[in-house]
Enzyme design. Structure first.
Site, PDB file in Angstrom:
ATOM      1  N   SER A  87       0.823  -1.207   0.000  1.00  9.10           N
ATOM      2  CA  SER A  87       0.000   0.000   0.000  1.00  9.10           C
ATOM      3  C   SER A  87       0.860   1.261   0.000  1.00  9.10           C
ATOM      4  O   SER A  87       0.433   2.311  -0.465  1.00  9.10           O
ATOM      5  CB  SER A  87      -0.926   0.002   1.218  1.00  9.10           C
ATOM      6  OG  SER A  87      -0.191  -0.288   2.390  1.00  9.10           O
ATOM      7  N   ARG A  88       2.080   1.140   0.560  1.00  3.23           N
ATOM      8  CA  ARG A  88       2.942   2.340   0.650  1.00  3.23           C
ATOM      9  C   ARG A  88       4.400   1.910   0.745  1.00  3.23           C
ATOM     10  O   ARG A  88       4.711   0.714   0.740  1.00  3.23           O
ATOM     11  CB  ARG A  88       2.551   3.213   1.843  1.00  3.23           C
ATOM     12  CG  ARG A  88       2.541   2.474   3.157  1.00  3.23           C
ATOM     13  CD  ARG A  88       1.688   3.183   4.211  1.00  3.23           C
ATOM     14  NE  ARG A  88       1.364   2.290   5.301  1.00  3.23           N
ATOM     15  CZ  ARG A  88       2.005   2.239   6.455  1.00  3.23           C
ATOM     16  NH1 ARG A  88       3.008   3.059   6.676  1.00  3.23           N
ATOM     17  NH2 ARG A  88       1.663   1.389   7.388  1.00  3.23           N
TER      18      ARG A  88
ATOM     19  N   ASN B 286      -3.815  -9.792   6.841  1.00  4.23           N
ATOM     20  CA  ASN B 286      -2.755  -9.607   7.834  1.00  4.23           C
ATOM     21  C   ASN B 286      -1.792 -10.781   7.668  1.00  4.23           C
ATOM     22  O   ASN B 286      -2.157 -11.935   7.908  1.00  4.23           O
ATOM     23  CB  ASN B 286      -3.389  -9.612   9.231  1.00  4.23           C
ATOM     24  CG  ASN B 286      -2.368  -9.390  10.315  1.00  4.23           C
ATOM     25  OD1 ASN B 286      -1.177  -9.660  10.144  1.00  4.23           O
ATOM     26  ND2 ASN B 286      -2.820  -8.896  11.445  1.00  4.23           N
ATOM     27  N   VAL B 287      -0.547 -10.477   7.261  1.00  4.43           N
ATOM     28  CA  VAL B 287       0.388 -11.554   6.912  1.00  4.43           C
ATOM     29  C   VAL B 287       0.826 -12.399   8.110  1.00  4.43           C
ATOM     30  O   VAL B 287       1.454 -13.441   7.941  1.00  4.43           O
ATOM     31  CB  VAL B 287       1.648 -11.020   6.178  1.00  4.43           C
ATOM     32  CG1 VAL B 287       1.318 -10.494   4.801  1.00  4.43           C
ATOM     33  CG2 VAL B 287       2.393  -9.989   7.020  1.00  4.43           C
TER      34      VAL B 287
ATOM     35  N   ASN C 110       7.444  -8.382   1.776  1.00  3.82           N
ATOM     36  CA  ASN C 110       7.941  -7.049   2.133  1.00  3.82           C
ATOM     37  C   ASN C 110       7.288  -6.487   3.390  1.00  3.82           C
ATOM     38  O   ASN C 110       7.899  -5.689   4.101  1.00  3.82           O
ATOM     39  CB  ASN C 110       7.705  -6.115   0.932  1.00  3.82           C
ATOM     40  CG  ASN C 110       7.785  -4.658   1.317  1.00  3.82           C
ATOM     41  OD1 ASN C 110       8.865  -4.094   1.471  1.00  3.82           O
ATOM     42  ND2 ASN C 110       6.623  -4.025   1.517  1.00  3.82           N
TER      43      ASN C 110
ATOM     44  N   TYR D 141      13.366  -6.196  16.555  1.00  2.36           N
ATOM     45  CA  TYR D 141      13.368  -5.981  15.097  1.00  2.36           C
ATOM     46  C   TYR D 141      14.586  -6.660  14.461  1.00  2.36           C
ATOM     47  O   TYR D 141      14.468  -7.375  13.461  1.00  2.36           O
ATOM     48  CB  TYR D 141      13.364  -4.481  14.807  1.00  2.36           C
ATOM     49  CG  TYR D 141      13.314  -4.128  13.339  1.00  2.36           C
ATOM     50  CD1 TYR D 141      12.139  -4.265  12.605  1.00  2.36           C
ATOM     51  CD2 TYR D 141      14.445  -3.645  12.678  1.00  2.36           C
ATOM     52  CE1 TYR D 141      12.091  -3.941  11.262  1.00  2.36           C
ATOM     53  CE2 TYR D 141      14.411  -3.318  11.332  1.00  2.36           C
ATOM     54  CZ  TYR D 141      13.236  -3.454  10.621  1.00  2.36           C
ATOM     55  OH  TYR D 141      13.189  -3.135   9.287  1.00  2.36           O
TER      56      TYR D 141
ATOM     57  N   LYS E 144      14.638  -9.684  11.692  1.00  7.65           N
ATOM     58  CA  LYS E 144      15.217  -9.534  10.349  1.00  7.65           C
ATOM     59  C   LYS E 144      16.358 -10.520  10.107  1.00  7.65           C
ATOM     60  O   LYS E 144      16.599 -10.961   8.983  1.00  7.65           O
ATOM     61  CB  LYS E 144      15.662  -8.089  10.130  1.00  7.65           C
ATOM     62  CG  LYS E 144      14.483  -7.111  10.026  1.00  7.65           C
ATOM     63  CD  LYS E 144      13.559  -7.494   8.881  1.00  7.65           C
ATOM     64  CE  LYS E 144      12.439  -6.512   8.653  1.00  7.65           C
ATOM     65  NZ  LYS E 144      11.596  -6.859   7.498  1.00  7.65           N
TER      66      LYS E 144
ATOM     67  N   ILE F 172      15.781   3.748   4.811  1.00  6.52           N
ATOM     68  CA  ILE F 172      15.106   4.177   3.581  1.00  6.52           C
ATOM     69  C   ILE F 172      14.034   5.194   3.971  1.00  6.52           C
ATOM     70  O   ILE F 172      13.280   4.978   4.929  1.00  6.52           O
ATOM     71  CB  ILE F 172      14.432   2.958   2.887  1.00  6.52           C
ATOM     72  CG1 ILE F 172      15.440   1.794   2.687  1.00  6.52           C
ATOM     73  CG2 ILE F 172      13.793   3.351   1.561  1.00  6.52           C
ATOM     74  CD1 ILE F 172      16.647   2.104   1.835  1.00  6.52           C
TER      75      ILE F 172
END
Ligand code: NAP
Length: 278
Positions: free
Chosen positions: A29-30, A78-79, A105, A171, A175, A203
């Site tokens: 979405s973004r 919702n993944v 992603n 986090y 990752k 980013i």
């Protein structure tokens, strides 16, 4: 020397590298996911745009994807929830066809004020979105990809999964898990499926709002290429890893961070060099 008429990128676009292929991008979405979806559409793929809550922005991605003359669909899921991911895959395949290209992603970040604020509720939320949210779509698409003898998967990790980030323990761990998941799967799903990871530095997206101006200035100062990354930087690397230009690459992590993280040459490599073996 004869100069090449087209850049690598233009070649992929001109020959519609992904024409006839179906791609699913989670969290499109973004931010980074949106730009990946647009670049895939530019290269001719039909694109399923997954989102969690932001319908308005997902609709904008869809409009822009379709403006390249390809099919597109938006699918809310919702993944981190198995049932919803099963629905996401089913709906994508029903609307667009079997999935050839999967880009995991979708992700969330939490930066606690106190580094030792190891909140278990937050830990579980980050792990379920970033790790389960990578594992579940992969688990669902692999059987079909193996059956059809074709599949390309790119997972978005982070340099936080490579180095030490005392203020991002949950986090960073999530990752690092994404990298381990892709690396361990690569051999099991070869030779028809390739799976790689992209590890971005900071980013400029909504996610980067978690960092102060001061922190960003410091990051730029410590980055050899002296800027923050853009979603396009990441999308370009993803497209490369999905394309046949990278046909001999699997199980790898491509670091896209302006040179901030420089990994040491591994001990194994040094030993091989010393003994003349490779
Ligand atoms: P962003 O701007 O915050 O966008 C996150 C995207 O993920 C949105 O589309 C969001 O959907 C979706 N999402 C979040 N939770 C979801 C869930 N449970 N189910 C489905 N979709 C979900 O983030 P970004 O900067 O583009 O980051 C994209 C990926 O790159 C993430 O995995 C992130 O960890 C990684 N990354 C980012 C940076 C950075 O500096 N930005 C650096 C390294 C790695 P809604 O809009 O519907 O909420």
């Amino acid at each position: 020397m004869k100069s090449c008429k087209f850049t690598f990128w233009e070649v992929l676009i001109n020959k519609k590298e992904f024409k006839g292929k179906v791609a699913l991008v989670t969290g499109a979405s973004r931010g980074i996911g949106k730009v990946i979806a647009l670049e895939l559409a530019k290269c001719g793929a039909s694109v399923a745009i997954n989102y969690n809550s932001n319908l308005r922005l997902a609709k904008d991605t869809l409009k822009r994807v379709r403006s390249f003359g390809v099919n597109g669909e938006i699918i809310k899921a919702n993944v981190s929830k198995e049932k919803e991911v099963k629905y996401l895959i089913r709906k994508t395949e029903k609307k667009l066809g079997p999935i050839d290209l999967l880009i995991t992603n979708a992700g969330i970040l939490h930066v606690p004020k106190d580094v030792l604020d190891l909140d278990y509720t937050i830990w579980k939320k980050i792990m379920s979105t970033n790790v389960d949210g990578t594992f579940l779509p992969i688990k669902e698409v692999i059987p079909g990809m193996i059956k059809r003898k074709f599949g390309r998967i790119v997972c978005i990790s982070s340099i936080a999964g490579l180095g030490k980030r005392p203020n991002m323990i949950a986090y960073g761990t999530s990752k690092a898990s994404v990298i381990a998941l892709a690396r361990n799967l690569a051999e099991a799903v070869a030779p028809y499926i390739r799976i790689n990871t992209v590890a971005p530095g900071l980013i400029e997206t909504d996610m980067a709002k978690a960092f102060s101006k001061e922190t960003k200035k410091n990051i730029i100062k410590n980055t050899p290429l002296k800027r923050l990354g853009t979603s396009e930087d990441i999308a370009n690397s993803v497209i490369y890893l999905l394309s046949e230009q990278s046909s001999f690459i699997t199980g790898q992590t491509l670091i896209v961070d302006g040179g901030k993280v420089v990994l040491p040459v591994s001990y194994t490599h040094l030993r091989a060099h010393e003994t003349g073996r490779n």
